[in-house]
Motif scaffolding. Sequence first.
Motif, PDB file in Angstrom:
ATOM      1  N   LYS A   1      44.389  41.492  42.212  1.00 14.88           N
ATOM      2  CA  LYS A   1      43.299  40.879  41.454  1.00 14.88           C
ATOM      3  C   LYS A   1      42.702  39.705  42.239  1.00 14.88           C
ATOM      4  CE  LYS A   1      40.722  39.413  37.985  1.00 14.88           C
ATOM      5  NZ  LYS A   1      39.373  40.007  37.777  1.00 14.88           N
ATOM      6  N   VAL A   2      43.574  38.893  42.861  1.00 16.09           N
ATOM      7  CA  VAL A   2      43.094  37.782  43.684  1.00 16.09           C
ATOM      8  C   VAL A   2      42.243  38.316  44.834  1.00 16.09           C
ATOM      9  CG1 VAL A   2      43.774  35.858  45.155  1.00 16.09           C
ATOM     10  CG2 VAL A   2      45.080  36.350  43.085  1.00 16.09           C
ATOM     11  N   ALA A   3      42.710  39.395  45.469  1.00 15.69           N
ATOM     12  CA  ALA A   3      41.963  39.989  46.586  1.00 15.69           C
ATOM     13  C   ALA A   3      40.624  40.531  46.118  1.00 15.69           C
ATOM     14  CB  ALA A   3      42.791  41.094  47.238  1.00 15.69           C
ATOM     15  N   GLU A   4      40.609  41.158  44.959  1.00 14.79           N
ATOM     16  CA  GLU A   4      39.354  41.705  44.433  1.00 14.79           C
ATOM     17  C   GLU A   4      38.339  40.599  44.185  1.00 14.79           C
ATOM     18  OE1 GLU A   4      37.753  44.073  40.430  1.00 14.79           O
ATOM     19  OE2 GLU A   4      39.898  43.984  40.871  1.00 14.79           O
ATOM     20  N   ASP A   5      38.773  39.515  43.535  1.00 19.44           N
ATOM     21  CA  ASP A   5      37.859  38.403  43.261  1.00 19.44           C
ATOM     22  C   ASP A   5      37.432  37.707  44.549  1.00 19.44           C
ATOM     23  OD1 ASP A   5      38.170  39.038  40.638  1.00 19.44           O
ATOM     24  OD2 ASP A   5      39.413  37.311  40.120  1.00 19.44           O
ATOM     25  N   THR A   6      38.379  37.563  45.481  1.00 21.23           N
ATOM     26  CA  THR A   6      38.057  36.920  46.751  1.00 21.23           C
ATOM     27  C   THR A   6      37.048  37.741  47.535  1.00 21.23           C
ATOM     28  OG1 THR A   6      40.268  35.934  46.844  1.00 21.23           O
ATOM     29  CG2 THR A   6      39.019  36.013  48.892  1.00 21.23           C
ATOM     30  N   CYS A   7      37.253  39.048  47.568  1.00 27.23           N
ATOM     31  CA  CYS A   7      36.328  39.933  48.285  1.00 27.23           C
ATOM     32  C   CYS A   7      34.926  39.824  47.693  1.00 27.23           C
ATOM     33  CB  CYS A   7      36.833  41.365  48.229  1.00 27.23           C
ATOM     34  SG  CYS A   7      35.876  42.518  49.233  1.00 27.23           S
ATOM     35  N   HIS A   8      34.845  39.790  46.380  1.00 28.22           N
ATOM     36  CA  HIS A   8      33.531  39.653  45.728  1.00 28.22           C
ATOM     37  C   HIS A   8      32.862  38.347  46.139  1.00 28.22           C
ATOM     38  CE1 HIS A   8      30.396  39.650  42.665  1.00 28.22           C
ATOM     39  NE2 HIS A   8      30.795  38.436  42.323  1.00 28.22           N
TER      40      HIS A   8
ATOM     41  N   GLU B   1      50.624  41.747  48.399  1.00 32.61           N
ATOM     42  CA  GLU B   1      50.306  40.574  49.206  1.00 32.61           C
ATOM     43  C   GLU B   1      48.792  40.438  49.330  1.00 32.61           C
ATOM     44  OE1 GLU B   1      48.825  39.321  52.713  1.00 32.61           O
ATOM     45  OE2 GLU B   1      50.407  40.641  53.503  1.00 32.61           O
ATOM     46  N   THR B   2      48.298  39.230  49.111  1.00 31.64           N
ATOM     47  CA  THR B   2      46.860  38.992  49.013  1.00 31.64           C
ATOM     48  C   THR B   2      46.118  39.405  50.277  1.00 31.64           C
ATOM     49  OG1 THR B   2      47.307  37.121  47.542  1.00 31.64           O
ATOM     50  CG2 THR B   2      45.110  37.265  48.496  1.00 31.64           C
TER      51      THR B   2
END
Length: 326
Positions: free
Chosen positions: A24-31, A67-68
């Motif tokens: 979820k962190v990676a998804e938001d960060t990518c956005h 892992e992020t």
Amino acid sequence: MLQVMTYNLGGAKKLRRSPLRPDKVAEDTCHTLCTVIDPQQPTLIGLQEAGSVQWTELTDTPGTSEETCSALQSRLGDTYRSDFLPVLNTRMYPHAGLWDRAAYTPENGRRLHYAAEGNGMLSNLRPAPWPWKHHTGHNPDDDAASLHPIITQISTATIYSTGNRDSEPRYLMVASVNHPTYGDLYFMNTHIGTITGENRHNSTDPRSMEGEHIRANQVREILRVTQELRAAEEHYRKRPRPIILAGDFNAVPDSKPIMALRQVFNLLPVDTPPDNRWTHCVHHLLIDHILVSDPAGVLPPGHAHIITDEPFDDLSDHRAVYAVFE
């Protein structure tokens, strides 16, 4: 062109009320990142306070580790490589105050098997050989998933005895990469220390002065590594490569630690309007920076930008900073 970004994920502070989900962190960060960069272009990304977690399932077998950095890598595309540096983890630093938080409290009967927080790098640039000679079997492309950074501790010896940031170890990641136009260059990523009780708006406060002294010592170690790279280039008769240094320095541009760096590096100017020129969302201070050392003049001029349009309340207490060289 070359895109460079630094982003302190803040340990996903805003998500700590529920179990940590690196995907979820990676998804938001990518956005967030893709609102300002084109992931198809040459890109260097430095992350601070990224995470890794593994739960023990109901069957008492460890589940899949999340892992992020690797989750973000998969979202950015097949050409990206990543590396994660666990600064703190549950095995080496089992302090209850660090891990007994909602982010690491399992749900649905699971137990925490392993967790780590640290820094990371991502890039779609190919790893490049270091200036020194390598053993005959060395091949930077052997591991297609890794940037192969060199990692060095820049803080004084510590065993995290206080269980808080006062004795948290600090590191510098250094990667050697190749840009199709600018050639070989170094990318550095770091997270400089701070201590509890600092008055972030009063540099003469005794606790703030102590923190500034700690940061100055860590900057001195970064400059020592920089000098070592330059000495290696000279020894092997290599042209001095550009060095891009990015990270959370916990220091404003006119502070003593940043001024010490500016004797060797150029601090990229930020073109964000002055009233919005901050990266820490609580203290409203500009403490995340991108710096460049380029004695051979390889890179074109660059300016830093702060992502101000995207809401960060659901992810981090920092804003991302990015620069474009073209």
